[in-house]
Design a protein around this motif. Structure first.
Motif, PDB file in Angstrom:
ATOM      1  N   ASP A   1       0.834  -1.190   0.000  1.00 25.73           N
ATOM      2  CA  ASP A   1       0.000   0.000   0.000  1.00 25.73           C
ATOM      3  C   ASP A   1       0.876   1.249   0.000  1.00 25.73           C
ATOM      4  O   ASP A   1       1.778   1.375   0.824  1.00 25.73           O
TER       5      ASP A   1
ATOM      6  N   ASP B   1       4.089  12.010  11.852  1.00 24.21           N
ATOM      7  CA  ASP B   1       5.150  11.651  10.899  1.00 24.21           C
ATOM      8  C   ASP B   1       6.514  12.206  11.283  1.00 24.21           C
ATOM      9  O   ASP B   1       7.519  11.877  10.644  1.00 24.21           O
TER      10      ASP B   1
ATOM     11  N   GLN C   1       9.831   9.949  11.658  1.00 27.56           N
ATOM     12  CA  GLN C   1      10.263   9.353  10.388  1.00 27.56           C
ATOM     13  C   GLN C   1      10.705  10.420   9.394  1.00 27.56           C
ATOM     14  O   GLN C   1      11.662  10.220   8.651  1.00 27.56           O
TER      15      GLN C   1
ATOM     16  N   GLU D   1       4.113   7.399   1.811  1.00 22.21           N
ATOM     17  CA  GLU D   1       4.100   6.341   2.814  1.00 22.21           C
ATOM     18  C   GLU D   1       3.864   5.013   2.115  1.00 22.21           C
ATOM     19  O   GLU D   1       2.962   4.884   1.281  1.00 22.21           O
TER      20      GLU D   1
ATOM     21  N   GLY E   1       3.591   0.925   3.093  1.00 23.80           N
ATOM     22  CA  GLY E   1       3.573  -0.091   4.139  1.00 23.80           C
ATOM     23  C   GLY E   1       3.771   0.484   5.529  1.00 23.80           C
ATOM     24  O   GLY E   1       4.409  -0.144   6.374  1.00 23.80           O
ATOM     25  N   GLY E   2       3.270   1.695   5.777  1.00 27.77           N
ATOM     26  CA  GLY E   2       3.395   2.325   7.082  1.00 27.77           C
ATOM     27  C   GLY E   2       4.712   3.038   7.330  1.00 27.77           C
ATOM     28  O   GLY E   2       4.930   3.580   8.408  1.00 27.77           O
ATOM     29  N   VAL E   3       5.597   3.056   6.331  1.00 30.94           N
ATOM     30  CA  VAL E   3       6.914   3.683   6.466  1.00 30.94           C
ATOM     31  C   VAL E   3       7.013   4.843   5.480  1.00 30.94           C
ATOM     32  O   VAL E   3       6.653   4.701   4.307  1.00 30.94           O
TER      33      VAL E   3
END
Length: 149
Positions: A3, A13, A16, A58, A60-62
């Motif tokens: 995704d 956020d 990150q 973003e 996969g959540g990263v």
């Protein structure tokens, strides 16, 4: 399929995004600011949206990329204008069209909000970036860029 989302940055956020911005600063071989200063910089853009904004990619959540717009005005067109100062994708994700998504998010934002234009710069020897911007429909300005410190 993983995704992938391109969206405006959110306060969650920040940690990150700091790491991505350090990668960006390292890429240009500039001294790293201390984390507190970078954290305040990111917060300022979120708290003062009239000065600028950031988009993140973003996957996969990263977070794997970001773009920064700064806002100014065009006297000749009597409208706001945008400067895309940063467009960065983590090295492992380059070539997967994330940069295109970030660029399009910036372009859609300025067009949907009635901005006169969006400008950006790249180094004269950065032929990969120049090829990318040509592909995205950008054209080289007739204006020369000057700077002074």
């Amino acid at each position: 399929m993983i995704d992938r989302t391109i969206r405006p940055v959110e306060p969650k956020d920040t940690d990150q995004l700091i790491q991505l911005m350090y990668q960006y600063i390292d890429f240009y071989e500039r001294p790293r600011p201390d984390e507190g200063t970078l954290r305040l910089f990111i917060a300022n853009l979120q708290q003062e949206p009239s000065s600028g904004m950031q988009f993140v990619a973003e996957q996969g959540g990263v977070l794997v990329g970001f773009a920064t717009l700064y806002f100014t005005f065009s006297t000749l067109q009597l409208k706001r204008a945008a400067i895309m100062n940063d467009l960065f994708v983590a090295s492992a994700q380059r070539g997967s069209r994330i940069g295109e998504g970030l660029f399009q998010a910036c372009l859609e934002y300025i067009r949907s909000n009635g901005y006169a234009y969006m400008t950006w710069e790249t180094a004269q020897d950065n032929t990969a970036a120049q090829s990318f911007y040509d592909k995205m429909g950008g054209h080289r300005s007739d204006w020369l860029v000057y700077e002074i410190s």
